[in-house]
Design a protein around this motif. Structure first.
Motif, mmCIF file in Angstrom:
data_model
loop_
_atom_site.group_PDB
_atom_site.id
_atom_site.type_symbol
_atom_site.label_atom_id
_atom_site.label_comp_id
_atom_site.label_asym_id
_atom_site.label_seq_id
_atom_site.Cartn_x
_atom_site.Cartn_y
_atom_site.Cartn_z
ATOM 1 N N ALA A 1 0.929 -1.205 0.105
ATOM 2 C CA ALA A 1 0.032 0.063 -0.157
ATOM 3 C C ALA A 1 0.972 1.057 0.123
ATOM 4 C CB ALA A 1 -1.023 -0.094 1.240
ATOM 5 N N LEU A 2 0.159 2.265 -0.132
ATOM 6 C CA LEU A 2 0.956 3.722 -0.300
ATOM 7 C C LEU A 2 0.505 4.560 0.781
ATOM 8 C CD1 LEU A 2 0.855 4.464 -4.160
ATOM 9 C CD2 LEU A 2 2.984 3.383 -2.765
ATOM 10 N N VAL A 3 1.589 5.346 1.330
ATOM 11 C CA VAL A 3 1.279 6.601 1.975
ATOM 12 C C VAL A 3 2.213 7.822 1.230
ATOM 13 C CG1 VAL A 3 1.950 7.854 4.115
ATOM 14 C CG2 VAL A 3 0.674 5.606 4.120
ATOM 15 N N LEU A 4 1.592 8.548 0.817
ATOM 16 C CA LEU A 4 2.340 9.708 0.258
ATOM 17 C C LEU A 4 2.816 10.907 1.151
ATOM 18 C CD1 LEU A 4 0.688 10.160 -3.304
ATOM 19 C CD2 LEU A 4 2.467 8.602 -2.676
ATOM 20 N N VAL A 5 3.868 11.602 0.825
ATOM 21 C CA VAL A 5 4.437 12.666 1.541
ATOM 22 C C VAL A 5 4.403 13.878 0.684
ATOM 23 C CG1 VAL A 5 6.214 13.898 2.798
ATOM 24 C CG2 VAL A 5 5.706 11.228 3.118
ATOM 25 N N GLY A 6 3.337 14.715 0.732
ATOM 26 C CA GLY A 6 3.110 15.723 -0.134
ATOM 27 C C GLY A 6 2.422 15.320 -1.348
ATOM 28 N N ASP A 7 1.838 16.236 -2.163
ATOM 29 C CA ASP A 7 1.065 16.047 -3.410
ATOM 30 C C ASP A 7 1.588 16.484 -4.784
ATOM 31 O OD1 ASP A 7 0.447 18.645 -2.813
ATOM 32 O OD2 ASP A 7 -1.621 18.323 -2.667
ATOM 33 N N GLN A 8 3.032 16.674 -4.700
ATOM 34 C CA GLN A 8 3.718 17.336 -5.823
ATOM 35 C C GLN A 8 4.884 16.428 -6.040
ATOM 36 O OE1 GLN A 8 2.828 19.763 -7.707
ATOM 37 N NE2 GLN A 8 0.921 20.316 -6.259
ATOM 38 N N PRO A 9 5.245 16.096 -7.210
ATOM 39 C CA PRO A 9 4.564 16.868 -8.388
ATOM 40 C C PRO A 9 3.476 16.096 -9.065
ATOM 41 C CG PRO A 9 6.479 15.627 -9.195
ATOM 42 C CD PRO A 9 6.515 15.736 -7.756
ATOM 43 N N TYR A 10 3.181 14.977 -8.638
ATOM 44 C CA TYR A 10 2.082 14.319 -9.136
ATOM 45 C C TYR A 10 0.900 14.376 -7.964
ATOM 46 C CZ TYR A 10 5.135 12.953 -13.154
ATOM 47 O OH TYR A 10 5.689 12.820 -14.233
ATOM 48 N N GLY A 11 -0.428 14.265 -8.627
ATOM 49 C CA GLY A 11 -1.171 14.214 -7.681
ATOM 50 C C GLY A 11 -1.440 12.639 -7.241
ATOM 51 N N SER A 12 -2.025 12.576 -6.114
ATOM 52 C CA SER A 12 -2.255 11.231 -5.265
ATOM 53 C C SER A 12 -3.163 10.303 -6.031
ATOM 54 C CB SER A 12 -2.957 11.414 -4.068
ATOM 55 O OG SER A 12 -4.140 11.944 -4.144
ATOM 56 N N ALA A 13 -4.023 10.515 -6.821
ATOM 57 C CA ALA A 13 -4.910 9.654 -7.509
ATOM 58 C C ALA A 13 -4.060 9.172 -8.880
ATOM 59 C CB ALA A 13 -6.083 10.444 -7.994
ATOM 60 N N ASP A 14 -3.380 10.009 -9.457
ATOM 61 C CA ASP A 14 -2.467 9.697 -10.732
ATOM 62 C C ASP A 14 -1.544 8.840 -10.051
ATOM 63 O OD1 ASP A 14 -4.125 11.200 -12.358
ATOM 64 O OD2 ASP A 14 -2.767 12.828 -12.388
ATOM 65 N N PHE A 15 -0.756 9.011 -9.094
ATOM 66 C CA PHE A 15 0.269 8.104 -8.640
ATOM 67 C C PHE A 15 -0.080 6.715 -8.058
ATOM 68 C CE2 PHE A 15 3.521 6.997 -5.576
ATOM 69 C CZ PHE A 15 4.571 7.334 -6.450
ATOM 70 N N GLU A 16 -1.462 6.879 -7.441
ATOM 71 C CA GLU A 16 -2.001 5.606 -6.942
ATOM 72 C C GLU A 16 -2.262 4.858 -8.287
ATOM 73 O OE1 GLU A 16 -5.694 3.991 -4.253
ATOM 74 O OE2 GLU A 16 -5.734 5.798 -5.378
ATOM 75 N N ARG A 17 -2.856 5.177 -9.297
ATOM 76 C CA ARG A 17 -3.042 4.447 -10.585
ATOM 77 C C ARG A 17 -1.845 4.105 -11.269
ATOM 78 N NH1 ARG A 17 -7.124 8.285 -11.033
ATOM 79 N NH2 ARG A 17 -5.874 9.521 -12.552
ATOM 80 N N ALA A 18 -0.807 4.715 -11.029
ATOM 81 C CA ALA A 18 0.250 4.453 -11.799
ATOM 82 C C ALA A 18 1.240 3.285 -11.175
ATOM 83 C CB ALA A 18 1.353 5.598 -11.980
#
Length: 267
Positions: A173-190
């Motif tokens: 699973a993922l936990v992101l730190v910040g939302d740049q340069p990619y948005g969370s939804a795009d990164f999750e799908r990628a």
């Protein structure tokens, strides 16, 4: 109760601070006890950062103990306490010692921790690959949570690594730190694995969780603290499920590149 592994991508910062921050918020948020285990094969840093954790017992001693028989009381005796009573088992600062400890006792430790009643466990496994000696712990975890910034390089690295880790029994699973340069939804799908939360990029507050200077009062006013409280609740309540198939994520270009391409198209 539940074992969670926290891992990094390409040495990205934030895993240690996230593990310690979650531990600080855990009991008051969930009403459950928690243990932190530092199991980064590259060696531990917590004993050098927290005065309370500078002790003569480390993961290396625990690994020797569990090879004879797993005893959670013995594990807890090797822990030292921070954040008002959170037990932490630190790794030796030596990568060689930590690697050897995980190779010798990682499997027994993982199976024992995963079966403990009345205690949640957060394990920092560092940069996780299929060849890591910390893989035993990740395989026994209900989720292996990769803490990363949403960059193209991180998406490419994680996307390539996920199939092999999944084949070895991990549930990523993922936990992101910040939302740049990619948005969370795009990164999750990628990457193609579930997103559990997004933490704000607050280096000063994160540094306190990792052993830097600062007060508890300041931390509790930070957005990072509130986000960690929310994440702790989600982890207890939610077991990750698969998401959509991965999508291609292209490298970002600056405005100059875009202008050049536009001019070329007009020509």
């Amino acid at each position: 109760m539940t074992l969670f592994a926290l891992a990094s991508s390409q040495g990205s910062p934030g895993v240690t601070a996230t593990a310690m921050g979650l531990a600080a918020a855990w009991r008051s948020t969930t009403g459950r006890d928690v243990l932190v285990v530092e199991a980064d094969p590259d060696g531990g840093v917590l004993a050098s950062r927290f005065e309370e954790l500078r002790a003569d017992r480390t993961l290396a001693d625990v690994a020797v103990d569990v090879r004879r028989a797993f005893d959670i009381d013995a594990v807890l005796e090797s822990a030292r306490h921070v954040w008002g009573g959170v037990p932490v088992v630190v790794a030796p600062p030596s990568a060689e010692q930590t690697h050897s400890a995980l190779t010798a006792g990682g499997d027994r430790l993982a199976s024992g921790l995963a079966a403990v009643d009345g205690l949640d466990v957060l394990v920092d496994v560092g940069r996780l690959t299929a060849r890591s000696p910390a893989l035993h712990l990740a395989r026994r975890a209900v989720a292996t949570i990769f803490v990363t910034t949403p960059t193209f390089e991180a998406a490419a690295s994680l996307g390539a690594r996920m199939p092999e880790l999944t084949a070895h029994g991990c549930d990523p699973a993922l936990v992101l730190v910040g939302d740049q340069p990619y948005g969370s939804a795009d990164f999750e799908r990628a990457v193609g694995v579930p997103l559990l939360g997004v933490l704000p990029h607050e280096p000063r507050a994160a540094a306190v969780f990792a052993g830097g200077p600062g007060s508890e009062r300041q931390l509790r006013r930070s957005l990072l603290w509130r986000s960690l409280v929310d994440l702790a609740s989600r982890l207890v309540a939610h077991v990750p499920t698969p998401t959509e198939a991965p999508v291609e994520l292209r490298p970002l270009r600056d405005d100059a590149d875009a202008d050049h391409d536009h001019a070329g198209a007009e020509a």
